[in-house]
Design an enzyme around this catalytic site. Structure first.
Site, PDB file in Angstrom:
ATOM      1  N   HIS A 196       9.051  -7.429  -2.443  1.00 40.39           N
ATOM      2  CA  HIS A 196       7.805  -8.190  -2.398  1.00 40.39           C
ATOM      3  C   HIS A 196       7.964  -9.432  -3.281  1.00 40.39           C
ATOM      4  CE1 HIS A 196       5.186  -4.463  -1.225  1.00 40.39           C
ATOM      5  NE2 HIS A 196       6.265  -4.586  -0.483  1.00 40.39           N
ATOM      6  N   CYS A 242       0.270  -5.106  -4.995  1.00 40.57           N
ATOM      7  CA  CYS A 242       0.205  -3.734  -4.500  1.00 40.57           C
ATOM      8  C   CYS A 242       0.553  -2.793  -5.655  1.00 40.57           C
ATOM      9  CB  CYS A 242       1.183  -3.549  -3.330  1.00 40.57           C
ATOM     10  SG  CYS A 242       2.914  -3.501  -3.830  1.00 40.57           S
ATOM     11  N   GLU A 283       6.373 -10.567  -5.906  1.00 37.10           N
ATOM     12  CA  GLU A 283       6.356 -10.351  -7.353  1.00 37.10           C
ATOM     13  C   GLU A 283       7.693  -9.768  -7.829  1.00 37.10           C
ATOM     14  OE1 GLU A 283       2.074  -9.402  -5.933  1.00 37.10           O
ATOM     15  OE2 GLU A 283       4.105  -9.222  -5.155  1.00 37.10           O
ATOM     16  N   CYS A 309       4.168  -3.299  -6.982  1.00 36.83           N
ATOM     17  CA  CYS A 309       4.345  -4.533  -7.741  1.00 36.83           C
ATOM     18  C   CYS A 309       3.614  -4.477  -9.074  1.00 36.83           C
ATOM     19  CB  CYS A 309       3.886  -5.731  -6.922  1.00 36.83           C
ATOM     20  SG  CYS A 309       4.972  -6.052  -5.517  1.00 36.83           S
TER      21      CYS A 309
END
Length: 155
Positions: A53, A83, A55, A86
């Site tokens: 992701h 999420c 991040e 993350c």
């Protein structure tokens, strides 16, 4: 202290990711003492890596650049509310502040399951007050709309 220019960089990262079809509209920037350490975007599709992701991409690059796993004193700017995975990575890295654009509900609106996983993991009630702050939602929503318009893959 929040600086709009860093969120603009996160938006730029997100746009690069969706233009290249690397993954969802999620860009992130890690900042320390007012200086950008690293930036990244979602590369789930490009790398066939469900953990890449925006991040996490930015955190990995920041840790490599600084030569440490400890990002104490850093902040992260991200186009979407992190999420659970993350959020845990941010906390493991000791990042002290999260600025995000779009909410979990916005993520869900474009087909992402973050809110579902967040509910399974127990939500966010235990987070320190002021740890996360929503900023520049409208600018980030534009990137989400672009992703939806191009028929971005949902995963």
């Amino acid at each position: 202290m929040y600086k709009k220019e860093f969120m603009e960089m996160a938006v730029k990262e997100a746009r690069e990711g969706i233009t290249n079809r690397d993954g969802g509209p999620f860009g992130a920037v890690v900042v320390k003492d007012g200086e950008v350490i690293a930036s990244g975007h979602n590369r789930v599709l490009a790398n066939n890596d469900s953990t890449c992701h925006g991040e996490i991409d930015a955190i990995r690059k920041a840790e490599e650049k600084l030569g440490t796993y400890d990002l104490t004193g850093c902040e992260i700017y991200t186009t979407g509310e992190p999420c659970p995975m993350c959020l845990a990575a941010i906390m493991w890295a000791n990042i002290g502040k999260v600025y995000y654009g779009c909410s979990l509900a916005d993520n869900e609106e474009i087909g992402f399951r973050d809110a579902k996983f967040d509910a399974v993991m127990g939500g966010r009630a235990g987070l320190p007050e002021g740890f996360m702050e929503e900023k520049d939602r409208e600018a980030c929503l534009e990137v989400f709309k672009e992703y939806k318009r191009i028929g971005g893959m949902r995963y």
